[in-house]
Design a protein around this motif. Structure first.
Motif, PDB file in Angstrom:
ATOM      1  N   PHE A 228       0.843  -1.188   0.000  1.00 36.09           N
ATOM      2  CA  PHE A 228       0.000   0.000   0.000  1.00 36.09           C
ATOM      3  C   PHE A 228       0.883   1.245   0.000  1.00 36.09           C
ATOM      4  N   GLY A 229       1.885   1.273   0.891  1.00 34.61           N
ATOM      5  CA  GLY A 229       2.741   2.434   1.003  1.00 34.61           C
ATOM      6  C   GLY A 229       3.638   2.643  -0.195  1.00 34.61           C
ATOM      7  N   LEU A 230       4.260   1.571  -0.695  1.00 36.89           N
ATOM      8  CA  LEU A 230       5.155   1.718  -1.843  1.00 36.89           C
ATOM      9  C   LEU A 230       4.377   2.112  -3.100  1.00 36.89           C
ATOM     10  N   GLY A 231       3.164   1.565  -3.245  1.00 36.35           N
ATOM     11  CA  GLY A 231       2.324   2.000  -4.359  1.00 36.35           C
ATOM     12  C   GLY A 231       1.958   3.467  -4.240  1.00 36.35           C
ATOM     13  N   GLY A 232       1.641   3.908  -3.005  1.00 38.66           N
ATOM     14  CA  GLY A 232       1.319   5.314  -2.790  1.00 38.66           C
ATOM     15  C   GLY A 232       2.511   6.216  -3.049  1.00 38.66           C
ATOM     16  N   TYR A 233       3.700   5.793  -2.637  1.00 38.80           N
ATOM     17  CA  TYR A 233       4.901   6.592  -2.888  1.00 38.80           C
ATOM     18  C   TYR A 233       5.199   6.686  -4.383  1.00 38.80           C
ATOM     19  N   ALA A 234       5.004   5.585  -5.103  1.00 39.81           N
ATOM     20  CA  ALA A 234       5.211   5.629  -6.554  1.00 39.81           C
ATOM     21  C   ALA A 234       4.266   6.640  -7.196  1.00 39.81           C
ATOM     22  N   ALA A 235       3.003   6.632  -6.752  1.00 35.94           N
ATOM     23  CA  ALA A 235       2.032   7.590  -7.285  1.00 35.94           C
ATOM     24  C   ALA A 235       2.413   9.020  -6.920  1.00 35.94           C
ATOM     25  N   MET A 236       2.930   9.230  -5.697  1.00 38.15           N
ATOM     26  CA  MET A 236       3.312  10.566  -5.277  1.00 38.15           C
ATOM     27  C   MET A 236       4.487  11.090  -6.100  1.00 38.15           C
ATOM     28  N   HIS A 237       5.465  10.251  -6.411  1.00 38.91           N
ATOM     29  CA  HIS A 237       6.599  10.693  -7.220  1.00 38.91           C
ATOM     30  C   HIS A 237       6.146  11.051  -8.638  1.00 38.91           C
ATOM     31  N   VAL A 238       5.222  10.285  -9.181  1.00 39.12           N
ATOM     32  CA  VAL A 238       4.688  10.626 -10.503  1.00 39.12           C
ATOM     33  C   VAL A 238       3.877  11.914 -10.418  1.00 39.12           C
ATOM     34  N   MET A 239       3.128  12.104  -9.318  1.00 39.57           N
ATOM     35  CA  MET A 239       2.376  13.343  -9.139  1.00 39.57           C
ATOM     36  C   MET A 239       3.316  14.552  -9.125  1.00 39.57           C
ATOM     37  N   GLN A 240       4.452  14.419  -8.440  1.00 38.84           N
ATOM     38  CA  GLN A 240       5.421  15.511  -8.431  1.00 38.84           C
ATOM     39  C   GLN A 240       5.996  15.762  -9.828  1.00 38.84           C
ATOM     40  N   ALA A 241       6.223  14.668 -10.579  1.00 36.64           N
ATOM     41  CA  ALA A 241       6.731  14.828 -11.945  1.00 36.64           C
ATOM     42  C   ALA A 241       5.708  15.533 -12.822  1.00 36.64           C
ATOM     43  N   VAL A 242       4.433  15.214 -12.640  1.00 37.55           N
ATOM     44  CA  VAL A 242       3.381  15.892 -13.389  1.00 37.55           C
ATOM     45  C   VAL A 242       3.312  17.362 -12.988  1.00 37.55           C
ATOM     46  N   ASP A 243       3.428  17.630 -11.673  1.00 38.62           N
ATOM     47  CA  ASP A 243       3.401  19.016 -11.198  1.00 38.62           C
ATOM     48  C   ASP A 243       4.541  19.838 -11.798  1.00 38.62           C
ATOM     49  N   ASP A 244       5.723  19.204 -11.936  1.00 39.43           N
ATOM     50  CA  ASP A 244       6.891  19.903 -12.477  1.00 39.43           C
ATOM     51  C   ASP A 244       6.898  19.959 -13.997  1.00 39.43           C
ATOM     52  N   GLY A 245       6.017  19.181 -14.649  1.00 42.85           N
ATOM     53  CA  GLY A 245       5.975  19.159 -16.108  1.00 42.85           C
ATOM     54  C   GLY A 245       7.172  18.482 -16.719  1.00 42.85           C
TER      55      GLY A 245
END
Length: 421
Positions: A79-96
């Protein structure tokens, strides 16, 4: 002349298939669609979002415990590692950054699924070489290892503060914006329903069925030509993937992930949800997630001892209703449709009254003792009636309720009556 037996004669009818395999999900979809029409507050929508996440999380855990018979104390790792993977992609999307700039936020649970699946593929390879108690101990050790790593590798996990992002960035899919809390509810409802249907479909596959056989008799499964270790490993990977999907849903909902999501606390809570709901029923973890998430969210407003009540509920289910809430409701439904329903319902009502009397006495003891230890001088006042700790009436009432409830339970429980005959 006798009828010819064919295997097809044992198959359920089309009406039975619709009633058991399609109608429940249509009802679930209708309930999810009806909730926003009732005009819930922001706090209620937040509660419903947490329930949806925990439903997927609990169902993924039950793929291990209920279907494959694998008791894990570290399911929150995926659950946590999946959430962290999603968070890193979210940051990449935020940064463009690169291709991620075109990735829609509503699809982040798929990233969580991939992260959980990959983690389960790596960790499950050595873990699934054992079953039973060795597997449980291995899962406990891995949970502690990953949770510790969450505080050590700051660049990956963000340390104590975790990592955060903003779900409102990125391209919109069909114009759907994740800014308003109402839209987040629809996002959670969609992924909850989709994941639930997918996990139910998994139970109907040959792998899901052979997993139940491995749970019940691995020697027989090996004798007929299947490898129990490989079956456990494949189910372990699927369970990790869906746990990661729940983590991705949580990442979008809360926009932050901390190492606490990898710890033993969420791993223990998902075990409570699955077992209290009923691990032998597909709907059991759903009931457990709804009940325990509601209790976790609301009991803390009324009692400082809310975690103690969760523990007592779990112990009571293990001792007196091992089939869980789903088993209780199923027994009531079957009993109401069987001959002698009136007498049976009367017996259940008597046992329920006795259990409530004992529970009331226990609640008085817990709440009064809690207020004594707090040292703030507060008085437990149920229904406007003060019960001061230095009053003989308080302890006398608690003793009477406890003794009466336990005595009536001893008298009215079916097992006790049969044992005396």
């Amino acid at each position: 002349m006798t009828d010819t037996f064919t295997p097809a004669s044992l198959a359920p009818s089309a009406a039975e298939k619709f009633r058991t395999r399609v109608l429940p999900f249509l009802a679930m979809a209708a309930i999810l669609a009806l909730i926003p029409a009732l005009g819930p507050s922001r706090s209620l929508l937040t509660l419903f979002n947490a329930i949806g996440i925990n439903i997927v999380f609990a169902l993924s855990y039950n793929m291990l415990l209920g279907r494959a018979g694998l008791l894990s104390f570290g399911h929150a790792v995926y659950f946590g590692l999946g959430g962290y993977a999603a968070m890193h992609v979210m940051q990449a999307v935020d940064d463009g950054n690169g291709l991620w700039a075109h990735f829609p936020m509503v699809a982040l649970p798929l990233v969580g699924f991939a992260g959980g699946l990959l983690a389960a593929a790596v960790i499950g390879w050595p873990s699934c070489k054992r079953a039973g108690i060795p597997f449980a101990m291995i899962s406990l050790g891995i949970a502690e290892l990953i949770a510790s790593a969450g505080f050590m590798f700051v660049s990956l996990f963000g340390g104590e503060e975790g990592i955060s992002g903003d779900r409102t960035y990125g391209p919109l899919l069909f114009g759907f914006d994740l800014g308003p809390i109402g839209n987040v509810y629809w996002f959670i409802a969609f992924w909850t329903l989709l994941a639930t249907v997918a996990m139910f479909a998994f139970t109907r596959t040959p792998l899901g069925k052979i997993g139940e056989a491995v749970r019940d008799n691995p020697q027989r499964v090996e004798f007929v030509g299947y490898d129990p270790q490989r079956v456990r490993y494949l189910i372990f990977m699927a369970a990790g993937g869906f746990a990661g999907l729940a983590g991705g849903m949580a990442a979008v909902t809360y926009e932050i992930f901390t190492p606490e999501s990898l710890s033993l606390l969420p791993s223990g809570f998902v075990l409570l949800m699955a077992y209290v709901g009923g691990i032998r029923f597909f709907a059991g973890p759903i009931l457990g997630a709804v009940a325990l998430t509601y209790m976790q969210s609301n009991l803390s407003d009324f009692s400082a001892a809310w975690q103690l009540y969760l523990g007592l509920l779990f112990v009571s289910i293990v001792l007196f209703a091992p089939a869980g809430l789903a088993g209780i409701f199923g027994a009531i439904w079957t009993g109401m449709r069987s001959p002698g329903a009136g007498a049976r319902l009367l017996g259940w009502l008597k046992v329920t009254v006795a259990a409530l009397l004992a529970a009331a006495g226990l609640v008085i003891v817990i709440e009064v003792v809690t207020r004594i230890t707090d040292g703030y001088g507060e008085v437990f006042t149920p229904f406007g009636q003060p019960l001061p700790p230095d009053s003989a009436l308080t302890w006398g009432l608690a003793a009477v309720l406890l003794v009466a409830g336990l005595g009536l339970l001893r008298l009215w429980l079916p097992g006790k009556r049969e044992g005396r005959r």
